[in-house]
Design a protein around this motif. Sequence first.
Motif, PDB file in Angstrom:
ATOM      1  N   GLY A  35       0.797  -1.223   0.000  1.00 23.35           N
ATOM      2  CA  GLY A  35       0.000   0.000   0.000  1.00 23.35           C
ATOM      3  C   GLY A  35       0.827   1.268   0.000  1.00 23.35           C
ATOM      4  O   GLY A  35       0.432   2.267  -0.602  1.00 23.35           O
ATOM      5  N   ILE A  36       1.980   1.237   0.662  1.00 25.32           N
ATOM      6  CA  ILE A  36       2.858   2.416   0.668  1.00 25.32           C
ATOM      7  C   ILE A  36       3.408   2.662  -0.732  1.00 25.32           C
ATOM      8  O   ILE A  36       3.476   3.803  -1.196  1.00 25.32           O
ATOM      9  CB  ILE A  36       3.993   2.264   1.704  1.00 25.32           C
ATOM     10  CG1 ILE A  36       3.419   2.167   3.122  1.00 25.32           C
ATOM     11  CG2 ILE A  36       4.994   3.405   1.588  1.00 25.32           C
ATOM     12  CD1 ILE A  36       2.706   3.396   3.624  1.00 25.32           C
ATOM     13  N   ASP A  37       3.802   1.586  -1.435  1.00 27.14           N
ATOM     14  CA  ASP A  37       4.256   1.735  -2.821  1.00 27.14           C
ATOM     15  C   ASP A  37       3.184   2.441  -3.651  1.00 27.14           C
ATOM     16  O   ASP A  37       3.471   3.358  -4.421  1.00 27.14           O
ATOM     17  CB  ASP A  37       4.558   0.371  -3.460  1.00 27.14           C
ATOM     18  CG  ASP A  37       5.725  -0.356  -2.819  1.00 27.14           C
ATOM     19  OD1 ASP A  37       6.707   0.301  -2.426  1.00 27.14           O
ATOM     20  OD2 ASP A  37       5.652  -1.600  -2.731  1.00 27.14           O
ATOM     21  N   HIS A  38       1.955   1.991  -3.480  1.00 21.33           N
ATOM     22  CA  HIS A  38       0.829   2.563  -4.233  1.00 21.33           C
ATOM     23  C   HIS A  38       0.581   4.020  -3.829  1.00 21.33           C
ATOM     24  O   HIS A  38       0.399   4.887  -4.690  1.00 21.33           O
ATOM     25  CB  HIS A  38      -0.418   1.709  -3.998  1.00 21.33           C
ATOM     26  CG  HIS A  38      -1.607   2.164  -4.754  1.00 21.33           C
ATOM     27  ND1 HIS A  38      -1.749   1.993  -6.102  1.00 21.33           N
ATOM     28  CD2 HIS A  38      -2.719   2.814  -4.345  1.00 21.33           C
ATOM     29  CE1 HIS A  38      -2.889   2.509  -6.502  1.00 21.33           C
ATOM     30  NE2 HIS A  38      -3.501   3.011  -5.453  1.00 21.33           N
ATOM     31  N   LEU A  39       0.576   4.289  -2.547  1.00 21.81           N
ATOM     32  CA  LEU A  39       0.349   5.642  -2.044  1.00 21.81           C
ATOM     33  C   LEU A  39       1.405   6.612  -2.578  1.00 21.81           C
ATOM     34  O   LEU A  39       1.079   7.715  -3.047  1.00 21.81           O
ATOM     35  CB  LEU A  39       0.357   5.632  -0.515  1.00 21.81           C
ATOM     36  CG  LEU A  39       0.109   6.959   0.184  1.00 21.81           C
ATOM     37  CD1 LEU A  39      -1.330   7.405  -0.022  1.00 21.81           C
ATOM     38  CD2 LEU A  39       0.414   6.814   1.673  1.00 21.81           C
ATOM     39  N   VAL A  40       2.661   6.200  -2.541  1.00 22.10           N
ATOM     40  CA  VAL A  40       3.747   7.061  -3.017  1.00 22.10           C
ATOM     41  C   VAL A  40       3.642   7.266  -4.531  1.00 22.10           C
ATOM     42  O   VAL A  40       3.859   8.376  -5.034  1.00 22.10           O
ATOM     43  CB  VAL A  40       5.130   6.498  -2.609  1.00 22.10           C
ATOM     44  CG1 VAL A  40       6.258   7.234  -3.307  1.00 22.10           C
ATOM     45  CG2 VAL A  40       5.298   6.587  -1.094  1.00 22.10           C
ATOM     46  N   ALA A  41       3.285   6.224  -5.264  1.00 18.78           N
ATOM     47  CA  ALA A  41       3.129   6.363  -6.715  1.00 18.78           C
ATOM     48  C   ALA A  41       2.019   7.364  -7.045  1.00 18.78           C
ATOM     49  O   ALA A  41       2.162   8.195  -7.955  1.00 18.78           O
ATOM     50  CB  ALA A  41       2.838   5.006  -7.346  1.00 18.78           C
ATOM     51  N   GLN A  42       0.924   7.313  -6.304  1.00 12.84           N
ATOM     52  CA  GLN A  42      -0.156   8.284  -6.499  1.00 12.84           C
ATOM     53  C   GLN A  42       0.327   9.703  -6.181  1.00 12.84           C
ATOM     54  O   GLN A  42       0.050  10.643  -6.926  1.00 12.84           O
ATOM     55  CB  GLN A  42      -1.346   7.961  -5.598  1.00 12.84           C
ATOM     56  CG  GLN A  42      -2.152   6.780  -6.027  1.00 12.84           C
ATOM     57  CD  GLN A  42      -3.296   6.530  -5.050  1.00 12.84           C
ATOM     58  OE1 GLN A  42      -3.122   6.617  -3.836  1.00 12.84           O
ATOM     59  NE2 GLN A  42      -4.458   6.226  -5.591  1.00 12.84           N
ATOM     60  N   ALA A  43       1.035   9.839  -5.079  1.00  9.33           N
ATOM     61  CA  ALA A  43       1.526  11.157  -4.671  1.00  9.33           C
ATOM     62  C   ALA A  43       2.529  11.701  -5.684  1.00  9.33           C
ATOM     63  O   ALA A  43       2.506  12.902  -6.009  1.00  9.33           O
ATOM     64  CB  ALA A  43       2.169  11.068  -3.285  1.00  9.33           C
ATOM     65  N   ALA A  44       3.387  10.840  -6.200  1.00  2.00           N
ATOM     66  CA  ALA A  44       4.381  11.268  -7.180  1.00  2.00           C
ATOM     67  C   ALA A  44       3.704  11.756  -8.456  1.00  2.00           C
ATOM     68  O   ALA A  44       4.086  12.785  -9.032  1.00  2.00           O
ATOM     69  CB  ALA A  44       5.347  10.130  -7.483  1.00  2.00           C
ATOM     70  N   ARG A  45       2.691  11.026  -8.891  1.00  2.00           N
ATOM     71  CA  ARG A  45       1.959  11.436 -10.103  1.00  2.00           C
ATOM     72  C   ARG A  45       1.268  12.780  -9.871  1.00  2.00           C
ATOM     73  O   ARG A  45       1.297  13.664 -10.726  1.00  2.00           O
ATOM     74  CB  ARG A  45       0.934  10.360 -10.478  1.00  2.00           C
ATOM     75  CG  ARG A  45       0.161  10.662 -11.711  1.00  2.00           C
ATOM     76  CD  ARG A  45       1.020  10.563 -12.964  1.00  2.00           C
ATOM     77  NE  ARG A  45       0.173  10.779 -14.122  1.00  2.00           N
ATOM     78  CZ  ARG A  45       0.488  11.563 -15.126  1.00  2.00           C
ATOM     79  NH1 ARG A  45       1.659  12.164 -15.152  1.00  2.00           N
ATOM     80  NH2 ARG A  45      -0.335  11.719 -16.132  1.00  2.00           N
ATOM     81  N   SER A  46       0.666  12.953  -8.703  1.00  2.00           N
ATOM     82  CA  SER A  46       0.015  14.227  -8.376  1.00  2.00           C
ATOM     83  C   SER A  46       1.032  15.367  -8.340  1.00  2.00           C
ATOM     84  O   SER A  46       0.781  16.458  -8.862  1.00  2.00           O
ATOM     85  CB  SER A  46      -0.698  14.140  -7.025  1.00  2.00           C
ATOM     86  OG  SER A  46      -1.781  13.257  -7.109  1.00  2.00           O
TER      87      SER A  46
END
Length: 127
Positions: free
Chosen positions: A95-106
């Motif tokens: 979930g952290i991988d996913h959360l960071v990927a979302q934040a990076a895209r934003s």
Amino acid sequence: AAMVAFDGRDVLLSARRSDAAEYLVGVTGVAAQIVEWGTGVEGAVIVNATPIGMEGGNLPEAVLAAASGLIDLAYGQSETPAVERLRGTVPVADGIDHLVAQAARSFTLWTGLSAPLDAMMRSARTP
């Protein structure tokens, strides 16, 4: 969102309530085969889009034993039992991988700059 992301591939969907699985297929329009909850599918990449594992509990062992990969969207201060069980045996994204990927895209969308992915990941994983 996970179903839509995998649209066009072989999608198998399992839910603790079969009516919820049927509803999700209908509302997304994604062609998916519904599989009974707890049934392992050899070689499947599991996408856990439930809160199972955030505060204990685990995905069914038959599901984990048959998996060829895991994307576990649940996250918290520690790894979920599913991530702990499969890490090192098959590819795993937590979930952290996913959360960071979302934040990076934003970050990139908002600023036009490349996101400092390594710094973001370190920060997200620091208690």
